[in-house]
Design a protein around this motif. Sequence first.
Motif, PDB file in Angstrom:
ATOM      1  N   SER A   1      25.966  33.236  42.660  1.00 61.29           N
ATOM      2  CA  SER A   1      25.980  33.296  41.199  1.00 61.29           C
ATOM      3  C   SER A   1      27.369  33.699  40.708  1.00 61.29           C
ATOM      4  CB  SER A   1      24.951  34.314  40.687  1.00 61.29           C
ATOM      5  OG  SER A   1      23.635  33.928  41.015  1.00 61.29           O
ATOM      6  N   ILE A   2      27.888  32.952  39.746  1.00 62.88           N
ATOM      7  CA  ILE A   2      29.201  33.235  39.151  1.00 62.88           C
ATOM      8  C   ILE A   2      28.984  33.459  37.658  1.00 62.88           C
ATOM      9  CG2 ILE A   2      31.533  32.367  38.733  1.00 62.88           C
ATOM     10  CD1 ILE A   2      31.058  30.444  41.141  1.00 62.88           C
ATOM     11  N   THR A   3      29.275  34.661  37.183  1.00 63.38           N
ATOM     12  CA  THR A   3      29.059  34.998  35.783  1.00 63.38           C
ATOM     13  C   THR A   3      30.257  35.767  35.239  1.00 63.38           C
ATOM     14  OG1 THR A   3      27.890  37.011  36.446  1.00 63.38           O
ATOM     15  CG2 THR A   3      26.539  35.058  35.971  1.00 63.38           C
ATOM     16  N   PRO A   4      30.323  35.985  33.921  1.00 59.72           N
ATOM     17  CA  PRO A   4      31.455  36.728  33.360  1.00 59.72           C
ATOM     18  C   PRO A   4      31.518  38.169  33.843  1.00 59.72           C
ATOM     19  CG  PRO A   4      30.261  35.559  31.632  1.00 59.72           C
ATOM     20  CD  PRO A   4      29.452  35.447  32.866  1.00 59.72           C
ATOM     21  N   PHE A   5      30.369  38.886  33.745  1.00 60.31           N
ATOM     22  CA  PHE A   5      30.367  40.312  34.021  1.00 60.31           C
ATOM     23  C   PHE A   5      29.344  40.727  35.070  1.00 60.31           C
ATOM     24  CE2 PHE A   5      31.878  39.720  29.664  1.00 60.31           C
ATOM     25  CZ  PHE A   5      33.077  40.416  29.707  1.00 60.31           C
TER      26      PHE A   5
ATOM     27  N   SER B   1      34.750  34.236  27.300  1.00 66.12           N
ATOM     28  CA  SER B   1      35.723  33.151  27.267  1.00 66.12           C
ATOM     29  C   SER B   1      36.807  33.573  28.240  1.00 66.12           C
ATOM     30  CB  SER B   1      36.311  32.961  25.865  1.00 66.12           C
ATOM     31  OG  SER B   1      37.108  34.090  25.511  1.00 66.12           O
ATOM     32  N   ASP B   2      37.707  32.666  28.557  1.00 62.82           N
ATOM     33  CA  ASP B   2      38.812  33.030  29.439  1.00 62.82           C
ATOM     34  C   ASP B   2      39.622  34.172  28.835  1.00 62.82           C
ATOM     35  OD1 ASP B   2      40.443  32.226  31.911  1.00 62.82           O
ATOM     36  OD2 ASP B   2      41.958  32.165  30.335  1.00 62.82           O
ATOM     37  N   LEU B   3      39.843  34.112  27.525  1.00 61.12           N
ATOM     38  CA  LEU B   3      40.611  35.150  26.841  1.00 61.12           C
ATOM     39  C   LEU B   3      39.925  36.514  26.959  1.00 61.12           C
ATOM     40  CD1 LEU B   3      43.079  35.724  25.012  1.00 61.12           C
ATOM     41  CD2 LEU B   3      41.593  35.277  23.056  1.00 61.12           C
ATOM     42  N   ILE B   4      38.605  36.539  26.764  1.00 63.63           N
ATOM     43  CA  ILE B   4      37.864  37.800  26.847  1.00 63.63           C
ATOM     44  C   ILE B   4      37.944  38.390  28.243  1.00 63.63           C
ATOM     45  CG2 ILE B   4      35.519  38.768  26.845  1.00 63.63           C
ATOM     46  CD1 ILE B   4      34.915  36.909  24.465  1.00 63.63           C
ATOM     47  N   ILE B   5      37.754  37.556  29.267  1.00 61.31           N
ATOM     48  CA  ILE B   5      37.743  38.078  30.631  1.00 61.31           C
ATOM     49  C   ILE B   5      39.129  38.546  31.056  1.00 61.31           C
ATOM     50  CG2 ILE B   5      37.328  37.484  33.050  1.00 61.31           C
ATOM     51  CD1 ILE B   5      35.152  35.577  32.039  1.00 61.31           C
ATOM     52  N   MET B   6      40.154  37.787  30.706  1.00 63.07           N
ATOM     53  CA  MET B   6      41.506  38.210  31.056  1.00 63.07           C
ATOM     54  C   MET B   6      41.870  39.522  30.364  1.00 63.07           C
ATOM     55  SD  MET B   6      42.482  35.957  33.248  1.00 63.07           S
ATOM     56  CE  MET B   6      44.264  36.115  33.404  1.00 63.07           C
ATOM     57  N   ALA B   7      41.340  39.735  29.153  1.00 64.38           N
ATOM     58  CA  ALA B   7      41.593  40.994  28.461  1.00 64.38           C
ATOM     59  C   ALA B   7      40.801  42.131  29.091  1.00 64.38           C
ATOM     60  CB  ALA B   7      41.243  40.851  26.981  1.00 64.38           C
TER      61      ALA B   7
ATOM     62  N   HIS C   1      22.021  36.741  48.468  1.00 63.42           N
ATOM     63  CA  HIS C   1      22.479  36.460  47.106  1.00 63.42           C
ATOM     64  C   HIS C   1      23.874  37.035  46.921  1.00 63.42           C
ATOM     65  CE1 HIS C   1      21.803  36.902  42.466  1.00 63.42           C
ATOM     66  NE2 HIS C   1      22.557  35.860  42.772  1.00 63.42           N
ATOM     67  N   ILE C   2      24.807  36.195  46.508  1.00 64.40           N
ATOM     68  CA  ILE C   2      26.188  36.605  46.231  1.00 64.40           C
ATOM     69  C   ILE C   2      26.368  36.641  44.717  1.00 64.40           C
ATOM     70  CG2 ILE C   2      28.609  35.948  46.439  1.00 64.40           C
ATOM     71  CD1 ILE C   2      27.739  34.484  49.062  1.00 64.40           C
ATOM     72  N   ASP C   3      26.747  37.787  44.194  1.00 62.87           N
ATOM     73  CA  ASP C   3      26.914  37.991  42.758  1.00 62.87           C
ATOM     74  C   ASP C   3      28.404  38.203  42.474  1.00 62.87           C
ATOM     75  OD1 ASP C   3      26.833  38.756  40.113  1.00 62.87           O
ATOM     76  OD2 ASP C   3      25.824  40.672  40.469  1.00 62.87           O
ATOM     77  N   VAL C   4      29.060  37.185  41.918  1.00 64.16           N
ATOM     78  CA  VAL C   4      30.494  37.255  41.633  1.00 64.16           C
ATOM     79  C   VAL C   4      30.703  37.402  40.128  1.00 64.16           C
ATOM     80  CG1 VAL C   4      32.714  36.080  41.790  1.00 64.16           C
ATOM     81  CG2 VAL C   4      31.050  35.844  43.640  1.00 64.16           C
ATOM     82  N   ALA C   5      31.322  38.506  39.730  1.00 67.03           N
ATOM     83  CA  ALA C   5      31.667  38.735  38.330  1.00 67.03           C
ATOM     84  C   ALA C   5      33.129  38.363  38.128  1.00 67.03           C
ATOM     85  CB  ALA C   5      31.427  40.189  37.954  1.00 67.03           C
ATOM     86  N   ALA C   6      33.390  37.452  37.195  1.00 65.49           N
ATOM     87  CA  ALA C   6      34.771  37.011  36.966  1.00 65.49           C
ATOM     88  C   ALA C   6      35.668  38.180  36.591  1.00 65.49           C
ATOM     89  CB  ALA C   6      34.796  35.939  35.879  1.00 65.49           C
ATOM     90  N   VAL C   7      35.135  39.141  35.832  1.00 60.80           N
ATOM     91  CA  VAL C   7      35.958  40.266  35.399  1.00 60.80           C
ATOM     92  C   VAL C   7      36.439  41.088  36.596  1.00 60.80           C
ATOM     93  CG1 VAL C   7      34.045  41.910  35.050  1.00 60.80           C
ATOM     94  CG2 VAL C   7      36.120  42.096  33.654  1.00 60.80           C
ATOM     95  N   GLN C   8      35.632  41.153  37.650  1.00 62.59           N
ATOM     96  CA  GLN C   8      36.052  41.885  38.847  1.00 62.59           C
ATOM     97  C   GLN C   8      37.034  41.067  39.678  1.00 62.59           C
ATOM     98  OE1 GLN C   8      31.665  43.013  39.573  1.00 62.59           O
ATOM     99  NE2 GLN C   8      32.778  44.510  40.761  1.00 62.59           N
ATOM    100  N   SER C   9      36.804  39.770  39.765  1.00 60.88           N
ATOM    101  CA  SER C   9      37.735  38.925  40.515  1.00 60.88           C
ATOM    102  C   SER C   9      39.136  38.990  39.914  1.00 60.88           C
ATOM    103  CB  SER C   9      37.250  37.470  40.517  1.00 60.88           C
ATOM    104  OG  SER C   9      36.119  37.310  41.337  1.00 60.88           O
ATOM    105  N   VAL C  10      39.210  38.926  38.589  1.00 59.99           N
ATOM    106  CA  VAL C  10      40.519  38.964  37.939  1.00 59.99           C
ATOM    107  C   VAL C  10      41.142  40.352  38.061  1.00 59.99           C
ATOM    108  CG1 VAL C  10      41.759  38.628  35.772  1.00 59.99           C
ATOM    109  CG2 VAL C  10      39.885  37.105  36.370  1.00 59.99           C
ATOM    110  N   ALA C  11      40.312  41.397  37.976  1.00 64.54           N
ATOM    111  CA  ALA C  11      40.844  42.754  38.116  1.00 64.54           C
ATOM    112  C   ALA C  11      41.514  42.947  39.469  1.00 64.54           C
ATOM    113  CB  ALA C  11      39.728  43.781  37.932  1.00 64.54           C
ATOM    114  N   MET C  12      41.004  42.266  40.503  1.00 61.68           N
ATOM    115  CA  MET C  12      41.609  42.391  41.831  1.00 61.68           C
ATOM    116  C   MET C  12      42.972  41.717  41.908  1.00 61.68           C
ATOM    117  SD  MET C  12      38.528  42.096  44.616  1.00 61.68           S
ATOM    118  CE  MET C  12      38.047  40.437  44.179  1.00 61.68           C
TER     119      MET C  12
END
Length: 415
Positions: A124-128, A140-146, A196-207
């Motif tokens: 699963s790939i989600t924003p948060f 949105s991309d802007l929200i997650i990057m912020a 089950h793999i749970d990927v949060a985009a906000v965590q991926s970008v934070a890394m």
Amino acid sequence: MSVLSPYRVLDLTTERGLICGQMLADMGADVIKVEPVGGSSARGIGPFYQDPPHPDRSLYWWAYNRNKRAITLDLERDAGRDLLVRLVERADFLIESHNPGYMSRHHLGFADLSKINPALIYVSITPFGQDGPKASYADSDLIIMAASGPLILAGDADRAPVRLSIPQAYLHASADAAVAALAAHHERVRSALGQHIDVAAVQSVAMATQSNILAAALGSVEPRRMSGGVKMGPIDLPLVWPASDGYIAMTFLFGSALGVFTARLMHYLCEQGFCDEATRDKDWIAYGEQLFSGAEPLAEFDRVKQVVRKFTRSHTKAELLTLAVERGFLITPVATVEEVVESPQFASRDYFQSVAHPELGESFRYPGPFAKFTATPIEYRRRPPTVGEHNSEIYRDELGLSERDVAELTRAGIL
């Protein structure tokens, strides 16, 4: 045989996670892109080949869906969900990027499908993420990057930050998801069980913040945005420098890891007459500490930067790259799109690949594989699929539906 050729992936992602399935497809997996009837919303993202919007001519779609087959299926209806369950029975991976709760509400969550196929790796790939106070937030991309940190460094110091023109957040998340899927597969070889793999985009970008996100928590100086560099407190640190024909990216920094390269550069500048011996012999390892403590005046650092700019401006990008290779400087050209396409480095590695689109009667040059495997090289077996291109192939030839069944389901809007 390719690395993943024995395995099947069901790709139910929206535009959030397309590149995850493509990476697995590039490694040989049989990836079936499951789209809503009429095609994925990602097909509506431009630009489009020859400009007029068309679901089979979206360059965004082309970029992230090679090597996949595609079917259409309405998951909002029982008949559509039943067909997906039949596909799950023989699948090894399932990737989805719907809002948290969507798949479970339709009885297609991990808890439901793992009962049918205990070996299924469900990504699963989600924003948060699937849970937490922000799980249902709009994205949105802007929200997650912020929210994840990097946006604060993008843009000019005297105005609001700006996003990159090409969305980045879900590329980070999707690549992480592909790696995580392979890690889960490695475990499945031992246990025969999926997970089950749970990927949060906000965590991926934070890394991807290169540990700068830890600065405040550790009481360190937080970086601030500065066009072409970063600000550390009162100190401006350029990362982009002018050349005679454009710009270069150069690491002119200090400390035990990077100061040795700066010292090497300054010795060369002294040899070439750009600075005196006193400037050459500054303690480039401790120089950052001297700036922060005030032992080295900021005005002197500004003078040093002018010396370096005079040097970079006196050379072309190609000349500076040659010097970097010969002398061990941390310099690379800032390339234009044309320079990337015509790069002799890419040409020498046969990077760009020609992919035929028979339905258009043309071939197009695609960016090449993300990696080279000596024994199992990545091949571009398929161009990105058209809407519902493989419906008959999957539903009739593999699931055993009759031509009449396929026709009736199509008329009913389920396929």
